[in-house]
Design a protein around this motif. Sequence first.
Motif, PDB file in Angstrom:
ATOM      1  N   GLY A 140       0.844  -1.192   0.000  1.00 55.10           N
ATOM      2  CA  GLY A 140       0.000   0.000   0.000  1.00 55.10           C
ATOM      3  C   GLY A 140       0.872   1.232   0.000  1.00 55.10           C
ATOM      4  N   THR A 141       0.252   2.384  -0.208  1.00 61.91           N
ATOM      5  CA  THR A 141       0.988   3.634  -0.172  1.00 61.91           C
ATOM      6  C   THR A 141       0.823   4.297   1.187  1.00 61.91           C
ATOM      7  OG1 THR A 141       1.421   5.673  -1.392  1.00 61.91           O
ATOM      8  CG2 THR A 141      -0.894   5.099  -1.016  1.00 61.91           C
ATOM      9  N   CYS A 142       1.564   5.383   1.409  1.00 61.58           N
ATOM     10  CA  CYS A 142       1.546   6.044   2.711  1.00 61.58           C
ATOM     11  C   CYS A 142       2.006   7.487   2.543  1.00 61.58           C
ATOM     12  CB  CYS A 142       2.455   5.300   3.690  1.00 61.58           C
ATOM     13  SG  CYS A 142       2.518   6.037   5.347  1.00 61.58           S
ATOM     14  N   GLY A 180       2.713   1.697  -4.898  1.00 61.12           N
ATOM     15  CA  GLY A 180       1.801   1.008  -3.999  1.00 61.12           C
ATOM     16  C   GLY A 180       2.431  -0.147  -3.260  1.00 61.12           C
ATOM     17  N   LYS A 203      -1.935   2.758   7.109  1.00 61.03           N
ATOM     18  CA  LYS A 203      -1.803   3.131   5.697  1.00 61.03           C
ATOM     19  C   LYS A 203      -3.050   2.792   4.891  1.00 61.03           C
ATOM     20  CE  LYS A 203       0.581  -1.061   3.985  1.00 61.03           C
ATOM     21  NZ  LYS A 203       0.435  -1.877   5.211  1.00 61.03           N
ATOM     22  N   ASP A 204      -3.936   1.941   5.433  1.00 64.22           N
ATOM     23  CA  ASP A 204      -5.173   1.627   4.726  1.00 64.22           C
ATOM     24  C   ASP A 204      -6.021   2.874   4.492  1.00 64.22           C
ATOM     25  OD1 ASP A 204      -4.381  -0.988   4.738  1.00 64.22           O
ATOM     26  OD2 ASP A 204      -5.705  -1.610   6.368  1.00 64.22           O
ATOM     27  N   ASN A 257      -5.396   4.171   1.045  1.00 58.82           N
ATOM     28  CA  ASN A 257      -5.489   3.218  -0.055  1.00 58.82           C
ATOM     29  C   ASN A 257      -6.923   2.860  -0.408  1.00 58.82           C
ATOM     30  OD1 ASN A 257      -2.523   2.293  -0.626  1.00 58.82           O
ATOM     31  ND2 ASN A 257      -2.691   2.342   1.591  1.00 58.82           N
ATOM     32  N   ASP A 258      -7.869   3.685   0.037  1.00 59.72           N
ATOM     33  CA  ASP A 258      -9.277   3.427  -0.283  1.00 59.72           C
ATOM     34  C   ASP A 258      -9.591   3.841  -1.719  1.00 59.72           C
ATOM     35  OD1 ASP A 258      -9.726   2.469   2.252  1.00 59.72           O
ATOM     36  OD2 ASP A 258     -10.346   4.421   3.044  1.00 59.72           O
TER      37      ASP A 258
END
Length: 289
Positions: A214-216, A271, A284-285, A288-289
């Motif tokens: 995921g991204t952050c 990502g 981090k979720d 990432n939506d």
Amino acid sequence: MKFYRIYIELTNVCGLSCSFCPTKSLPSKEMDFDFFESVIQQAKAYTNEIACHVVGDPLTLSNLDAYLDIIHKHGLKAMLTTSGYFLKKHSFETLFHPCVKQINISLNSFNKNDTSITFEQYIKPVLALCSAKLERKEDLFINLRVWNLDEMMSERRFNETLFQTLSSAFGTTLDLDEIYKARPKSIRLASKVLVHFDNYFEWPSLNNEYYGDGTCQGLQSHIAVLASGKVVPCCLDCDGIIELGDLYQTRLDEILSSKRAVNMIEGFKEGKAVEELCQKCSYKDRFND
């Protein structure tokens, strides 16, 4: 490379033991003035705003005004985040220092601690700060944080008492049922005085379950400098697990161009979470939506 803000931990001591915060594993440390100014001198090439915390509470420091003077000297703005327990240690002249852009007060610090003071004793300095800000027409924001509206951790009885108190103090009506139903991000109480709502979150840890890629916003919107001088990519890495470098030994520009930092930046663009701690971070979720 520019950041929205850089977190600089003046101290890693908060004076409390809130159940929603991780247990501090590093030795207690306060950043000395000369080193702090050297960090500010380097940071101002990358940001206009300094957040004066990571896990420590800057208001535990009796000499907070001296740190703010340094920030102001270099033309930067400051954000103070506090439990609210130590407001009485400081004058309004310090808390309303010209460089202070925003004060965040985590109101759940009261109900998530074993404390001998009453709610009335806790909230009185908070309301006094808000009242002084309005009377003096100070331009800064005050955010009163209530981060307990999630289904698992909601404390309805505490919220009832809190919202009744705020409603009375500000001459408004905070409807508890409507707030739980609508889940607003914030409610305006007065000019630049807000109640800010959110949910508790799980702090990243190598002991967490694996959440994957995921991204952050780490190394994108911000970085953090711990009280020890260690640079980390994220304001949630309070133990320095991802140590990008040490400002006692290496300049910030060299640290940010290091292989480890660049790998993280490139990974997030695709990502991918290249660090184990990031792979075990559920925060981090949110990005990432």
